[in-house]
Design a protein around this motif. Structure first.
Motif, short mmCIF file in Angstrom:
data_model
loop_
_atom_site.label_atom_id
_atom_site.label_comp_id
_atom_site.label_asym_id
_atom_site.label_seq_id
_atom_site.Cartn_x
_atom_site.Cartn_y
_atom_site.Cartn_z
N CYS A 358 0.87 -1.18 0.00
CA CYS A 358 0.00 0.00 0.00
C CYS A 358 0.90 1.22 0.00
O CYS A 358 2.12 1.12 0.19
CB CYS A 358 -0.93 0.01 1.22
SG CYS A 358 -0.06 0.21 2.80
N THR A 359 0.29 2.39 -0.20
CA THR A 359 1.05 3.63 -0.18
C THR A 359 0.45 4.54 0.89
O THR A 359 -0.76 4.78 0.90
CB THR A 359 1.00 4.33 -1.55
OG1 THR A 359 1.58 3.48 -2.53
CG2 THR A 359 1.77 5.65 -1.51
N ILE A 360 1.34 5.04 1.77
CA ILE A 360 0.91 5.87 2.88
C ILE A 360 1.44 7.29 2.68
O ILE A 360 2.59 7.48 2.23
CB ILE A 360 1.41 5.30 4.22
CG1 ILE A 360 0.80 3.91 4.45
CG2 ILE A 360 1.06 6.22 5.38
CD1 ILE A 360 1.31 3.22 5.69
N GLY A 414 -3.56 4.49 0.48
CA GLY A 414 -4.17 3.94 -0.71
C GLY A 414 -3.96 2.43 -0.73
O GLY A 414 -2.86 1.96 -0.40
N GLY A 415 -4.99 1.65 -1.09
CA GLY A 415 -4.86 0.20 -1.09
C GLY A 415 -5.30 -0.45 0.19
O GLY A 415 -5.24 -1.67 0.34
N VAL A 416 -5.75 0.32 1.16
CA VAL A 416 -6.26 -0.16 2.44
C VAL A 416 -7.48 0.72 2.79
O VAL A 416 -7.43 1.94 2.59
CB VAL A 416 -5.19 -0.03 3.56
CG1 VAL A 416 -5.76 -0.44 4.90
CG2 VAL A 416 -3.95 -0.85 3.23
N PRO A 421 -4.72 -1.97 -7.00
CA PRO A 421 -3.41 -1.99 -7.68
C PRO A 421 -2.89 -0.60 -8.04
O PRO A 421 -1.69 -0.43 -8.31
CB PRO A 421 -3.69 -2.82 -8.94
CG PRO A 421 -5.16 -2.72 -9.16
CD PRO A 421 -5.77 -2.61 -7.81
N ASN A 422 -3.77 0.39 -8.06
CA ASN A 422 -3.35 1.75 -8.42
C ASN A 422 -3.21 2.65 -7.20
O ASN A 422 -3.38 3.86 -7.30
CB ASN A 422 -4.38 2.35 -9.39
CG ASN A 422 -4.55 1.52 -10.64
OD1 ASN A 422 -3.62 1.39 -11.44
ND2 ASN A 422 -5.72 0.93 -10.81
N HIS A 423 -2.92 2.06 -6.05
CA HIS A 423 -2.87 2.83 -4.81
C HIS A 423 -1.84 3.95 -4.87
O HIS A 423 -2.07 5.04 -4.35
CB HIS A 423 -2.60 1.90 -3.62
CG HIS A 423 -1.38 1.05 -3.78
ND1 HIS A 423 -0.11 1.51 -3.47
CD2 HIS A 423 -1.23 -0.23 -4.22
CE1 HIS A 423 0.76 0.54 -3.68
NE2 HIS A 423 0.11 -0.54 -4.14
N ALA A 424 -0.69 3.70 -5.51
CA ALA A 424 0.37 4.72 -5.54
C ALA A 424 -0.06 5.94 -6.34
O ALA A 424 0.22 7.08 -5.95
CB ALA A 424 1.65 4.13 -6.12
N TYR A 425 -0.76 5.73 -7.47
CA TYR A 425 -1.22 6.85 -8.29
C TYR A 425 -2.27 7.68 -7.55
O TYR A 425 -2.28 8.90 -7.63
CB TYR A 425 -1.81 6.33 -9.60
CG TYR A 425 -0.79 5.61 -10.46
CD1 TYR A 425 0.22 6.31 -11.11
CD2 TYR A 425 -0.83 4.23 -10.60
CE1 TYR A 425 1.16 5.64 -11.89
CE2 TYR A 425 0.10 3.55 -11.37
CZ TYR A 425 1.09 4.27 -12.01
OH TYR A 425 2.02 3.61 -12.77
#
Length: 549
Positions: A358-360, A414-416, A421-425
């Protein structure tokens, strides 16, 4: 439907619900009719006619069908009996300071004038002006349901008449009734056989074997007058008409009228007020039975009215409770992910989940300590509230989850809790958007815009609900610490991110600057990057992400 009724109720400014045994002011009715005509684009005649039909059906479904059906054998007699029925029902709706009624029932009056077979003049008297169109609806429904015939009502006279107390609206309807199908009390056809009684001749004795005293003892309430006693007729019509009731009998020789009457009493209380006793009433007078019957009925009515009032209070409390429940659920949904909130509402334990990637994002206000020192606590709270409200709206736009705020720090992921799959964007786009939005937030007592430091990092975390009192959905793992370091070691107005985030963002529509290796507390030297964006490139970036999603 309920939605239309709720809009009508609010437009008319009336109560949420109505009680059966409470008398309401006429202004409530008029307001409802006027607003309903506006909302439904319907004329008052059509609306009131349909209401008259519905009101008759409502009375029948409320348990009065048998009483109404047995009121009379034909429609004119039915209409002639309505005044007596209203007089009896008035007790149920009599206002006093100890009950929920503050007004007395103000029923209309009906007089039937028979002109020919199938044709009748119906005289309608009422203090309520503008509601006479209810009458055709009621009469049509009664004729069709009880007497199997169709009727048409035409207004032949409409005027305002003066009475001793107020102005009264008088409307005369010409009632034309089609051929009547004879029906039983339960609606089935009957074969009616008319039996003629032969060899019966009434006998009229030359001398009546009763003296005046005996007659007065048998009929204690009566008046006899002739065509010269205009004053007596006036008194009966305008004064004692509200105190006594009875029947007019013509006496042919000489031409006189006998008014056999009885006190208009409906309860023990009214008997006591008039200074009378039950023994004062003639044994054959139905008033005696009516008073005793109404005494029991009055107790039942008061009990029914109290139960209805309590039912209404419970219904209102239930509706308010439902509203508060929705507010609580909305608050819970704002604090926790939807599926987690639903599990907690069901009383289930929420197990911790492992998210491999995920991206925080972390952000905080540059020189926040200085801002606090130069501002009052209320100004600081207003600043943070204004800023966080704008950022909260952005989380919805970019599809990221707000984890928490601590002081001036703002954390999203993002992603949680839903893998993406596009959490970083999503998180990167949110970081650039928040830098643009924060330009409209100014420091207290200054026109200088607030500046943020923003940091991103990508990695795995454990997520779950901690605690029972004020539960929070928390993220645990080294990824959280590293994302926080990206923010704290960043620069004002810049979005700094780690090499793991760069791996996912380097092919995106972003301009990326390599910052190089920096010393990160607790992490040593790390290669970091700056995400660069501008208002001109925002549209292209959003379009690229939309295609990718």
């Amino acid at each position: 439907g309920e939605d239309t009724w709720e809009k009508l109720r609010q437009a008319a400014g009336v109560d949420e619900s109505f009680l059966n045994y409470k008398v309401y002011d006429d202004s409530v009715t008029i307001s409802l009719v006027e607003r309903a005509c506006e909302m439904l684009s319907e004329c008052a005649y059509r609306l009131l006619y349909l209401f008259g039909e519905h009101f008759f059906q409502f009375c029948c479904h409320s348990g009065h069908a048998l009483m109404l059906r047995t009121l009379a054998a034909d429609l004119p007699s039915f209409l002639d009996s309505l005044d007596s029925l209203h007089s009896f029902l008035t007790l149920s709706y009599k206002g006093n300071r100890h009950s929920q009624n503050t007004l007395d029932m103000n029923a209309p009056s009906f007089r039937v004038e028979r002109t020919s077979v199938g044709h009748t003049l119906l005289h309608y008297y009422s203090d309520r002006k503008g509601l006479s169109h209810i009458v055709p609806g009621i009469v049509s429904a009664v004729a069709k349901d009880f007497y199997g015939s169709e009727v048409t009502l035409t207004v032949v006279q409409s005027e305002e008449e003066s009475t001793r107390t107020a102005k009264q609206h008088h409307v005369a309807f010409h009632v034309k009734q089609s051929e009547v199908t004879v029906r039983s009390l339960f609606g089935t056809d009957l074969q009616v056989a008319l039996c003629s009684i032969k060899d019966f001749t009434p006998a009229y004795p030359r001398r009546l074997l009763i003296n005046v005293k005996t007659f007065c003892d048998v009929f204690p309430f009566h008046i006899i007058f002739d065509d010269k006693d205009v004053f007596v007729v006036t008194v009966i019509a305008f004064v004692i008409g509200g105190v006594i009731a009875g029947q007019m009998v013509w006496m042919d020789n000489p031409t006189r009228v006998l008014f056999i009457c009885s006190p208009r009493l409906r309860s023990i209380q009214e008997l006591e007020i008039c200074g009378l006793h039950l023994s004062d009433l003639a044994p054959h007078d139905a008033t005696r039975d009516l008073v005793l019957l109404n005494q029991q009925r009055l107790a039942e009515i008061n009990l029914a009215a109290e139960l209805e009032r309590q039912e209404q209070e419970l219904r209102i409390m239930s509706r308010h409770l439902e509203q508060e429940k929705h507010k609580s659920e909305a608050l819970l949904a704002a604090m926790l992910p939807e599926h987690v909130a639903q599990q907690l509402r069901n009383g289930d334990r929420v197990p911790a989940s492992d998210f491999s990637e995920c991206t925080i994002l972390f952000s905080d206000v540059v020189s926040f300590t200085t801002v606090c020192a130069a501002s009052t606590p209320s100004e600081v709270l207003e600043l943070l509230d204004s800023m966080f409200r704008q950022l909260d709206r952005l989380t919805v736009v970019h599809g990221v989850y707000k984890v928490e705020t601590i002081g001036d720090a703002y954390m999203v992921v993002g992603g949680v809790p839903v893998p993406d799959p596009n959490h970083a964007y999503r998180v990167a786009n949110f970081g650039l958007a928040m830098l643009l939005a924060i330009r409209h937030v100014h420091k207290p007592r200054s026109q200088e815009s607030v500046q943020l430091r923003v940091g991103l990092h990508t990695g795995g975390v454990m997520a779950g609900v901690l605690g029972e009192k004020m539960p929070r959905y928390c993220l645990l793992g080294d990824t959280v610490n590293t994302a926080s370091r990206m923010e704290s070691h960043g620069k004002p107005g810049r979005v700094q991110f780690s090499q793991s985030s760069h791996r996912l963002l380097e092919d995106g529509p972003y301009k990326i600057e390599c910052r190089g290796h920096i010393e990160v507390k607790g992490k040593g030297r790390m290669l970091t990057y700056f995400l660069v964006g501008s208002p001109e490139s925002h549209g292209n970036r959003a379009a690229w992400i939309a295609r990718r999603l």
